[in-house]
Design a protein around this motif. Sequence first.
Motif, PDB file in Angstrom:
ATOM      1  N   GLY A   1      21.657  55.174  90.763  1.00  0.00           N
ATOM      2  CA  GLY A   1      21.122  56.513  90.510  1.00  0.00           C
ATOM      3  C   GLY A   1      19.832  56.463  89.711  1.00  0.00           C
ATOM      4  O   GLY A   1      18.888  57.215  89.984  1.00  0.00           O
ATOM      5  N   GLY A   2      19.756  55.570  88.731  1.00  0.00           N
ATOM      6  CA  GLY A   2      18.549  55.429  87.926  1.00  0.00           C
ATOM      7  C   GLY A   2      17.367  54.928  88.728  1.00  0.00           C
ATOM      8  O   GLY A   2      16.250  55.428  88.593  1.00  0.00           O
ATOM      9  N   VAL A   3      17.615  53.945  89.576  1.00  0.00           N
ATOM     10  CA  VAL A   3      16.541  53.434  90.435  1.00  0.00           C
ATOM     11  C   VAL A   3      16.071  54.528  91.389  1.00  0.00           C
ATOM     12  O   VAL A   3      14.857  54.732  91.583  1.00  0.00           O
ATOM     13  CB  VAL A   3      16.991  52.166  91.207  1.00  0.00           C
ATOM     14  CG1 VAL A   3      15.981  51.783  92.276  1.00  0.00           C
ATOM     15  CG2 VAL A   3      17.213  51.015  90.236  1.00  0.00           C
ATOM     16  N   ALA A   4      17.010  55.259  91.967  1.00  0.00           N
ATOM     17  CA  ALA A   4      16.646  56.363  92.858  1.00  0.00           C
ATOM     18  C   ALA A   4      15.819  57.405  92.110  1.00  0.00           C
ATOM     19  O   ALA A   4      14.846  57.949  92.645  1.00  0.00           O
ATOM     20  CB  ALA A   4      17.902  57.006  93.449  1.00  0.00           C
ATOM     21  N   CYS A   5      16.179  57.661  90.859  1.00  0.00           N
ATOM     22  CA  CYS A   5      15.451  58.625  90.047  1.00  0.00           C
ATOM     23  C   CYS A   5      14.022  58.147  89.771  1.00  0.00           C
ATOM     24  O   CYS A   5      13.070  58.931  89.825  1.00  0.00           O
ATOM     25  CB  CYS A   5      16.210  58.862  88.751  1.00  0.00           C
ATOM     26  SG  CYS A   5      15.686  60.330  87.861  1.00  0.00           S
ATOM     27  N   LEU A   6      13.870  56.863  89.480  1.00  0.00           N
ATOM     28  CA  LEU A   6      12.533  56.312  89.240  1.00  0.00           C
ATOM     29  C   LEU A   6      11.671  56.384  90.507  1.00  0.00           C
ATOM     30  O   LEU A   6      10.482  56.717  90.437  1.00  0.00           O
ATOM     31  CB  LEU A   6      12.637  54.870  88.754  1.00  0.00           C
ATOM     32  CG  LEU A   6      13.217  54.698  87.350  1.00  0.00           C
ATOM     33  CD1 LEU A   6      13.491  53.215  87.071  1.00  0.00           C
ATOM     34  CD2 LEU A   6      12.282  55.280  86.306  1.00  0.00           C
ATOM     35  N   ILE A   7      12.254  56.080  91.642  1.00  0.00           N
ATOM     36  CA  ILE A   7      11.514  56.183  92.911  1.00  0.00           C
ATOM     37  C   ILE A   7      11.154  57.637  93.181  1.00  0.00           C
ATOM     38  O   ILE A   7      10.030  57.956  93.575  1.00  0.00           O
ATOM     39  CB  ILE A   7      12.332  55.573  94.074  1.00  0.00           C
ATOM     40  CG1 ILE A   7      12.459  54.061  93.872  1.00  0.00           C
ATOM     41  CG2 ILE A   7      11.687  55.906  95.419  1.00  0.00           C
ATOM     42  CD1 ILE A   7      13.448  53.393  94.810  1.00  0.00           C
ATOM     43  N   HIS A   8      12.104  58.537  92.917  1.00  0.00           N
ATOM     44  CA  HIS A   8      11.863  59.973  93.101  1.00  0.00           C
ATOM     45  C   HIS A   8      10.724  60.460  92.197  1.00  0.00           C
ATOM     46  O   HIS A   8       9.945  61.330  92.589  1.00  0.00           O
ATOM     47  CB  HIS A   8      13.150  60.754  92.817  1.00  0.00           C
ATOM     48  CG  HIS A   8      12.966  62.225  92.867  1.00  0.00           C
ATOM     49  ND1 HIS A   8      12.765  62.923  94.033  1.00  0.00           N
ATOM     50  CD2 HIS A   8      12.953  63.147  91.865  1.00  0.00           C
ATOM     51  CE1 HIS A   8      12.636  64.208  93.758  1.00  0.00           C
ATOM     52  NE2 HIS A   8      12.737  64.366  92.442  1.00  0.00           N
ATOM     53  N   ALA A   9      10.623  59.887  90.997  1.00  0.00           N
ATOM     54  CA  ALA A   9       9.547  60.284  90.089  1.00  0.00           C
ATOM     55  C   ALA A   9       8.173  59.992  90.694  1.00  0.00           C
ATOM     56  O   ALA A   9       7.232  60.778  90.519  1.00  0.00           O
ATOM     57  CB  ALA A   9       9.694  59.553  88.752  1.00  0.00           C
TER      58      ALA A   9
ATOM     59  N   PHE B   1       7.643  59.367  94.126  1.00  0.00           N
ATOM     60  CA  PHE B   1       7.575  59.967  95.461  1.00  0.00           C
ATOM     61  C   PHE B   1       8.606  61.083  95.540  1.00  0.00           C
ATOM     62  O   PHE B   1       9.743  60.859  95.966  1.00  0.00           O
ATOM     63  CB  PHE B   1       7.858  58.914  96.538  1.00  0.00           C
ATOM     64  CG  PHE B   1       6.988  57.696  96.456  1.00  0.00           C
ATOM     65  CD1 PHE B   1       5.691  57.726  96.959  1.00  0.00           C
ATOM     66  CD2 PHE B   1       7.452  56.525  95.873  1.00  0.00           C
ATOM     67  CE1 PHE B   1       4.881  56.600  96.887  1.00  0.00           C
ATOM     68  CE2 PHE B   1       6.649  55.396  95.795  1.00  0.00           C
ATOM     69  CZ  PHE B   1       5.361  55.437  96.298  1.00  0.00           C
ATOM     70  N   PRO B   2       8.255  62.293  95.129  1.00  0.00           N
ATOM     71  CA  PRO B   2       9.225  63.387  95.030  1.00  0.00           C
ATOM     72  C   PRO B   2      10.006  63.704  96.306  1.00  0.00           C
ATOM     73  O   PRO B   2      11.122  64.219  96.225  1.00  0.00           O
ATOM     74  CB  PRO B   2       8.371  64.584  94.607  1.00  0.00           C
ATOM     75  CG  PRO B   2       7.205  63.975  93.913  1.00  0.00           C
ATOM     76  CD  PRO B   2       6.941  62.683  94.635  1.00  0.00           C
ATOM     77  N   ALA B   3       9.456  63.372  97.460  1.00  0.00           N
ATOM     78  CA  ALA B   3      10.164  63.675  98.707  1.00  0.00           C
ATOM     79  C   ALA B   3      11.300  62.690  98.983  1.00  0.00           C
ATOM     80  O   ALA B   3      12.173  62.953  99.810  1.00  0.00           O
ATOM     81  CB  ALA B   3       9.190  63.672  99.887  1.00  0.00           C
ATOM     82  N   ILE B   4      11.302  61.564  98.265  1.00  0.00           N
ATOM     83  CA  ILE B   4      12.328  60.542  98.481  1.00  0.00           C
ATOM     84  C   ILE B   4      13.437  60.713  97.445  1.00  0.00           C
ATOM     85  O   ILE B   4      13.176  60.896  96.262  1.00  0.00           O
ATOM     86  CB  ILE B   4      11.709  59.124  98.386  1.00  0.00           C
ATOM     87  CG1 ILE B   4      10.604  58.964  99.437  1.00  0.00           C
ATOM     88  CG2 ILE B   4      12.781  58.057  98.551  1.00  0.00           C
ATOM     89  CD1 ILE B   4       9.836  57.671  99.328  1.00  0.00           C
ATOM     90  N   PHE B   5      14.668  60.655  97.875  1.00  0.00           N
ATOM     91  CA  PHE B   5      15.854  60.771  97.006  1.00  0.00           C
ATOM     92  C   PHE B   5      15.855  62.045  96.156  1.00  0.00           C
ATOM     93  O   PHE B   5      16.061  61.993  94.944  1.00  0.00           O
ATOM     94  CB  PHE B   5      15.995  59.552  96.085  1.00  0.00           C
ATOM     95  CG  PHE B   5      16.040  58.231  96.784  1.00  0.00           C
ATOM     96  CD1 PHE B   5      16.962  57.997  97.788  1.00  0.00           C
ATOM     97  CD2 PHE B   5      15.168  57.210  96.436  1.00  0.00           C
ATOM     98  CE1 PHE B   5      17.019  56.769  98.438  1.00  0.00           C
ATOM     99  CE2 PHE B   5      15.208  55.984  97.073  1.00  0.00           C
ATOM    100  CZ  PHE B   5      16.140  55.763  98.077  1.00  0.00           C
ATOM    101  N   PRO B   6      15.647  63.218  96.768  1.00  0.00           N
ATOM    102  CA  PRO B   6      15.571  64.442  95.959  1.00  0.00           C
ATOM    103  C   PRO B   6      16.871  64.805  95.227  1.00  0.00           C
ATOM    104  O   PRO B   6      16.828  65.492  94.216  1.00  0.00           O
ATOM    105  CB  PRO B   6      15.179  65.518  96.960  1.00  0.00           C
ATOM    106  CG  PRO B   6      15.650  64.996  98.272  1.00  0.00           C
ATOM    107  CD  PRO B   6      15.491  63.496  98.187  1.00  0.00           C
TER     108      PRO B   6
END
Length: 88
Positions: free
Chosen positions: A34-42, A44-49
């Motif tokens: 979840g943390g990695v997904a959150c960092l990627i989302h930060a 690239f907002p369209a990814i892992f919203p």
Amino acid sequence: MFDRLFLSHPRSVGETYSEHAAVAGKFGATMVVGGVACLIHALFPAIFPRTASDRVKRLYAQMVARQPAMAQRRPAFQEPEWQIEYEI
């Protein structure tokens, strides 16, 4: 010392050392993903919203299910101290 470091806490929650290690490991891995997904989302907002928030909600539900006394309470996010005071 061994008992205090490795066995006391698992016993207090009704688990063996290996059962507790499996549950804690699964929780930890879920938080890392979840943390990695959150960092990627930060970046690239369209990814892992919703990935991180969905994982947090799932972990919270699992924790409540594991603690019967918690099932009687309303969800923490409904408690006043968890209410956000403002939105951006």
